[in-house]
Design a protein around this motif. Structure first.
Motif, mmCIF file in Angstrom:
data_model
loop_
_atom_site.group_PDB
_atom_site.id
_atom_site.type_symbol
_atom_site.label_atom_id
_atom_site.label_comp_id
_atom_site.label_asym_id
_atom_site.label_seq_id
_atom_site.Cartn_x
_atom_site.Cartn_y
_atom_site.Cartn_z
ATOM 1 N N MET A 217 0.848 -1.218 -0.178
ATOM 2 C CA MET A 217 -0.127 0.512 -0.185
ATOM 3 C C MET A 217 0.756 1.045 -0.197
ATOM 4 N N VAL A 218 0.859 1.754 -1.211
ATOM 5 C CA VAL A 218 2.070 3.119 -1.182
ATOM 6 C C VAL A 218 1.525 4.024 -1.374
ATOM 7 N N LEU A 219 2.183 5.297 -0.962
ATOM 8 C CA LEU A 219 1.595 6.160 -1.164
ATOM 9 C C LEU A 219 2.343 7.331 -2.142
ATOM 10 N N CYS A 220 1.843 7.360 -3.158
ATOM 11 C CA CYS A 220 2.496 8.536 -4.261
ATOM 12 C C CYS A 220 2.421 9.677 -4.426
ATOM 13 N N SER A 221 3.263 9.509 -5.469
ATOM 14 C CA SER A 221 2.892 11.712 -5.824
ATOM 15 C C SER A 221 2.450 12.020 -7.126
ATOM 16 N N LYS A 222 1.572 12.246 -7.551
ATOM 17 C CA LYS A 222 0.455 12.426 -8.220
ATOM 18 C C LYS A 222 1.260 13.424 -9.371
ATOM 19 N N ASP A 223 2.478 12.583 -9.988
ATOM 20 C CA ASP A 223 3.112 12.800 -11.157
ATOM 21 C C ASP A 223 3.198 11.092 -11.780
ATOM 22 N N PRO A 224 3.446 11.008 -12.825
ATOM 23 C CA PRO A 224 3.623 10.024 -13.865
ATOM 24 C C PRO A 224 4.717 9.233 -13.347
ATOM 25 N N ASP A 225 5.463 10.092 -13.863
ATOM 26 C CA ASP A 225 7.089 9.799 -13.965
ATOM 27 C C ASP A 225 7.523 9.456 -12.423
ATOM 28 N N LEU A 226 7.353 10.680 -11.054
ATOM 29 C CA LEU A 226 7.776 10.246 -9.308
ATOM 30 C C LEU A 226 6.863 9.038 -9.869
ATOM 31 N N ALA A 227 5.679 8.722 -9.928
ATOM 32 C CA ALA A 227 4.809 6.951 -9.859
ATOM 33 C C ALA A 227 5.586 6.006 -9.856
ATOM 34 N N MET A 228 6.371 6.486 -11.373
ATOM 35 C CA MET A 228 6.618 5.291 -12.081
ATOM 36 C C MET A 228 8.703 5.122 -11.580
ATOM 37 N N GLU A 229 9.195 6.001 -10.790
ATOM 38 C CA GLU A 229 10.535 6.352 -9.902
ATOM 39 C C GLU A 229 9.877 4.966 -8.923
ATOM 40 N N GLN A 230 8.840 5.144 -8.198
ATOM 41 C CA GLN A 230 8.032 4.715 -7.070
ATOM 42 C C GLN A 230 7.873 3.154 -6.684
ATOM 43 N N ILE A 231 7.168 2.707 -7.471
ATOM 44 C CA ILE A 231 7.430 1.268 -8.796
ATOM 45 C C ILE A 231 8.604 0.613 -8.544
ATOM 46 N N LYS A 232 9.387 1.421 -9.161
ATOM 47 C CA LYS A 232 10.590 0.965 -9.744
ATOM 48 C C LYS A 232 11.380 0.146 -8.643
ATOM 49 N N GLU A 233 11.651 1.587 -8.406
ATOM 50 C CA GLU A 233 12.362 1.334 -6.015
ATOM 51 C C GLU A 233 11.538 0.543 -4.963
ATOM 52 N N LEU A 234 10.486 0.357 -5.384
ATOM 53 C CA LEU A 234 9.811 -0.850 -4.831
ATOM 54 C C LEU A 234 10.532 -2.275 -5.438
ATOM 55 N N SER A 235 10.065 -2.121 -7.140
ATOM 56 C CA SER A 235 10.625 -4.049 -7.287
ATOM 57 C C SER A 235 12.111 -3.493 -7.265
ATOM 58 N N ASP A 236 12.784 -3.154 -7.078
ATOM 59 C CA ASP A 236 14.292 -3.409 -7.254
ATOM 60 C C ASP A 236 14.549 -3.811 -5.486
ATOM 61 N N SER A 237 13.761 -2.824 -4.453
ATOM 62 C CA SER A 237 14.155 -3.411 -3.215
ATOM 63 C C SER A 237 13.653 -4.750 -2.586
ATOM 64 N N GLY A 238 13.466 -5.714 -4.300
ATOM 65 C CA GLY A 238 12.738 -7.136 -3.112
ATOM 66 C C GLY A 238 10.983 -7.076 -3.303
ATOM 67 N N ILE A 239 10.341 -6.756 -3.233
ATOM 68 C CA ILE A 239 9.279 -6.640 -2.627
ATOM 69 C C ILE A 239 8.742 -6.865 -4.955
ATOM 70 N N LYS A 240 7.514 -8.624 -3.998
ATOM 71 C CA LYS A 240 6.329 -8.477 -5.899
ATOM 72 C C LYS A 240 4.978 -8.662 -6.238
ATOM 73 N N PHE A 241 5.103 -8.332 -7.073
ATOM 74 C CA PHE A 241 3.522 -7.639 -6.959
ATOM 75 C C PHE A 241 3.404 -8.403 -8.953
ATOM 76 N N ASP A 242 2.135 -8.578 -8.599
ATOM 77 C CA ASP A 242 1.726 -8.968 -10.260
ATOM 78 C C ASP A 242 0.654 -8.394 -10.761
ATOM 79 N N SER A 243 -0.368 -7.676 -9.845
ATOM 80 C CA SER A 243 -0.776 -6.240 -10.252
ATOM 81 C C SER A 243 -0.990 -5.167 -9.404
#
Length: 333
Positions: A217-243
């Motif tokens: 459950m991630v609080l995101c910036s209302k900016d598509p590029d910043l949201a993209m970076e947050q998702i990438k950082e989450l994935s790089d940290s080892g957190i898995k998600f399929d949707s």
């Protein structure tokens, strides 16, 4: 020239001039003709303030929104103004921002303009702490307050809301039923609407017999590029998600950009659902499945309810609009 000049030249009271302006039948034909003749002689054109003397109304509604550049709020303001105009009312728009002090400031500004009612577009006007809503409850003692997709109980406060909790619950449930088991939820704040959506996500996850994980459950910036970076950082940290289920389409755009940049196929490798069914949901490849929270219906219903309130009718304090999931290319359930 003004209404006082007409009154003086026609040798009648200001109230009589106002009754003539507003077509009140309680004026003799002789007096009506005399007043109209003086108005024509002086070149007087009635203004909204003069009309208000006879009608006890400015025929004007105040609209407040936090940010008119927000796609959903921009649409809401458009539909509200359109419906008010068709109902014979003018409108005054104030963009208040999100700070409590500026919200109070602009509410008082609209009240000083003697508007007939105030419409608050968006759920950001309902605060979590009761004391922060006191100014709305106080204002509602003198003037109807209409909430678009926000809910607050109080005299002369009327709410029209989308069932955000049920909408998110249904969207999340469809993803789980399609075989997804690690649903990342993105949201942008803690407004009334956002909290209801978050509750829907929690409820659907628990109903699927899956753990409700804080890291998903991630609080995101209302900016598509910043949201993209947050998702990438989450994935790089080892957190898995399929949707991914996003509380706003702009966050879902960030999710699509993340998948495209990392080579993940949509919807096979990653299913994505947005919210609001805004134009943004149709600006990506593939186009985004999104919850339509019926912004036009919300606004039209709000204005229709307000008209009944102003006419002295008996209306419900809360009206709920049913949302709809619009399926596009980012899901395959």
């Amino acid at each position: 020239m003004n209404i006082y000049d007409v009154s003086e030249h026609a040798h009648v009271s200001i109230a009589t001039v106002s009754r003539v302006i507003n077509g009140n039948p309680n004026v003799s034909e002789k007096t009506r003709k005399r007043v109209l003749a003086v108005m024509d002689e002086l070149g007087y054109t009635p203004n909204v303030f003069a009309r208000s003397l006879g009608l006890n109304t400015m025929k004007t509604i105040g609209i407040m929104c936090a940010d008119s550049s927000d796609p959903w709020l921009a649409e809401a303001v458009y539909f509200l103004e359109k419906q008010l105009r068709s109902s014979g009312y003018d409108s005054i728009l104030c963009c208040s921002g999100y700070l409590p002090e500026t919200k109070k400031k602009y509410l008082e500004l609209l009240r000083s303009k003697r508007v007939d009612a105030i419409i608050l577009a968006g759920s950001h006007y309902v605060e979590a702490k009761e004391k922060d809503n006191a100014y709305l409850l106080e204002a509602a003692k003198d003037i109807p307050i209409m909430l678009v997709n926000g809910c607050l109980e109080g005299g002369q406060i009327y709410s029209t809301v989308c069932d955000d909790q049920a909408a998110v619950y249904s969207a999340a449930a469809k993803l789980y039923q399609s075989g997804r088991s690690a649903l990342l939820y993105l949201y942008s704040g803690t407004s009334y609407s956002n909290l209801r959506k978050l509750a829907g996500y929690r409820q659907a996850t628990a109903a699927a017999s899956l753990p409700v994980r804080d890291e998903l459950m991630v609080l995101c910036s209302k900016d598509p590029d910043l949201a993209m970076e947050q998702i990438k950082e989450l994935s790089d940290s080892g957190i898995k998600f399929d949707s991914i289920l996003a509380a706003e389409d702009i966050l879902a755009v960030g999710a699509v950009k993340y998948a495209n940049q990392t080579g993940i196929s949509i919807p096979e490798g990653l299913s994505i659902i947005g919210y609001n069914n805004s134009i943004l949901s149709r600006c990506t490849t593939p186009e985004i499945t999104s919850v339509d929270n019926k912004v036009e219906a919300l606004c039209t219903t709000t204005v229709n309810t307000l008209m009944k309130v102003l006419e002295g009718g008996n209306v419900p304090a809360k009206t709920t609009i049913t949302p709809e999931l619009i399926k596009r290319g980012t899901t395959n359930f």
